[in-house]
Write a protein that holds these residues in place. Structure first.
Motif, short mmCIF file in Angstrom:
data_model
loop_
_atom_site.label_atom_id
_atom_site.label_comp_id
_atom_site.label_asym_id
_atom_site.label_seq_id
_atom_site.Cartn_x
_atom_site.Cartn_y
_atom_site.Cartn_z
N SER A 140 -5.49 5.74 -6.02
CA SER A 140 -6.18 6.91 -5.47
C SER A 140 -5.57 8.18 -6.02
CB SER A 140 -6.08 6.92 -3.94
OG SER A 140 -6.97 6.02 -3.35
N ASN A 197 -9.15 6.69 -8.49
CA ASN A 197 -10.15 5.70 -8.08
C ASN A 197 -10.34 4.58 -9.11
OD1 ASN A 197 -10.77 7.15 -5.65
ND2 ASN A 197 -11.94 8.58 -6.92
N ASN A 223 -5.88 8.08 1.14
CA ASN A 223 -5.33 7.56 -0.10
C ASN A 223 -5.07 6.05 0.00
OD1 ASN A 223 -5.31 10.14 -1.22
ND2 ASN A 223 -3.26 10.57 -0.44
N PHE A 224 -5.48 5.35 -1.05
CA PHE A 224 -5.43 3.89 -1.01
C PHE A 224 -4.91 3.36 -2.34
CE2 PHE A 224 -7.92 -0.27 -0.24
CZ PHE A 224 -6.97 -0.74 0.64
N ASN A 225 -3.66 3.71 -2.66
CA ASN A 225 -2.98 3.11 -3.79
C ASN A 225 -2.45 1.75 -3.33
OD1 ASN A 225 -2.89 5.68 -5.50
ND2 ASN A 225 -1.75 6.32 -3.68
N HIS A 227 -4.92 -0.65 -7.60
CA HIS A 227 -5.88 0.44 -7.38
C HIS A 227 -5.15 1.75 -7.18
CE1 HIS A 227 -8.50 3.14 -4.98
NE2 HIS A 227 -9.37 2.75 -5.90
N HIS A 239 0.83 -1.21 0.00
CA HIS A 239 0.00 0.00 0.00
C HIS A 239 0.86 1.25 0.00
CE1 HIS A 239 -2.32 2.95 2.76
NE2 HIS A 239 -2.78 3.11 1.54
N THR A 262 -11.36 4.04 0.98
CA THR A 262 -10.85 5.30 0.42
C THR A 262 -11.46 6.52 1.11
OG1 THR A 262 -12.52 5.19 -1.34
CG2 THR A 262 -10.34 4.31 -1.84
N LEU A 308 -4.19 6.47 5.68
CA LEU A 308 -5.58 6.30 6.06
C LEU A 308 -5.74 6.88 7.47
CD1 LEU A 308 -6.03 2.62 4.81
CD2 LEU A 308 -6.68 4.72 3.61
#
Length: 254
Positions: A186, A242, A170-172, A184, A107, A166, A111
């Motif tokens: 963000s 997203n 941010n959630f890359n 994924h 990740h 999310t 968060l």
């Protein structure tokens, strides 16, 4: 913030070229010096290498450059610590078992105030928001399917779950079970596919150019996913914010 690198390939492929440039970002050309890790799937098996030292200075990272391992799915990470101390248990990628398969997750992002309810089977070992998010994803996938579903079914479930994370930041991320690689975005993620006819590629972070035409057969193919482009002379495609993409056999699955 951290950086991500993933490879999904049609045939077993080593990550030496990509990892060499990526490793430099772990303390030399960038400031992600708070640990690193890389995971190689081999069938249902997994080789996992983790270190809380910087990738640029790590003897283990140097060893992997000299001893290339081939895999169809590879996930790597260099860390800039934000949540959780610099410690081995907080180094990505993280690994869990589900439906008799190894799952690997890395990740990039923060968060805020993320404290999901977790059941006994999936619990974090370290103190990062990243590992908590991974445990929650595994828990919810397990609740949603009685057994291992198809890649398309898993992708549909992930599309439903991701927005619940999310909203905290941010959630890359990269996620793989050895069959496919999910990515994924963000904020920042890029991808390309190397395939026949192969061409020259030049790394941005160090002085190295390779001619992939001399190293590959026509049936070889590799999708490379990275936070920021690794090379200066290839055409990288930016993810949309997203956006979730899944790669199988070196190609994005539409």
């Amino acid at each position: 913030m951290c950086q991500l690198l993933g490879l999904n390939c049609a045939t077993p492929t080593d990550a030496t070229f990509s990892f060499t440039g990526f490793r430099e970002r772990g303390g030399n050309t960038d400031h992600h010096a708070d640990g690193w890790g890389i995971a190689f799937f081999e069938g249902k098996g997994l080789r996992l290498f983790l270190d809380h030292e910087s990738a640029a200075q790590s003897p283990m990272a140097q060893f992997l450059q000299a001893y290339p391992l081939k895999s169809r799915n590879i996930v790597a990470h260099v860390r800039k610590a934000t949540v959780g101390e610099v410690a081995l248990e907080n180094a990505h990628p993280f690994v869990r078992e589900l439906w008799g398969r190894q799952w690997v997750f890395a990740h990039n992002g923060d968060l805020k105030d993320y404290e999901p309810k977790l059941h006994s089977h999936f619990r974090p070992v370290g103190t990062t928001d990243s590992e908590r998010a991974f445990c929650w994803l595994m828990q919810e996938l397990h609740k949603s399917h009685a057994g291992l579903p198809s890649v398309r079914e898993l992708t549909a479930t992930l599309r439903e779950l991701i927005p619940q994370v999310t909203r905290f930041g941010n959630f890359n991320f990269l996620l793989s079970n050895g069959e496919a690689l999910w990515a994924h975005c963000s904020t920042n993620l890029h991808w390309l596919v190397r395939q026949h006819p192969f061409a020259l590629a030049t790394l941005k972070d160090c002085d190295w150019t390779v001619d992939f035409a001399t190293m590959n057969q026509p049936g070889d193919r590799a999708a490379v996913i990275v936070t920021t482009p690794l090379t200066s002379n290839e055409q990288w495609t930016a993810f949309q914010p997203n956006e979730l993409k899944v790669f199988v056999d070196g190609l994005p699955l539409e």
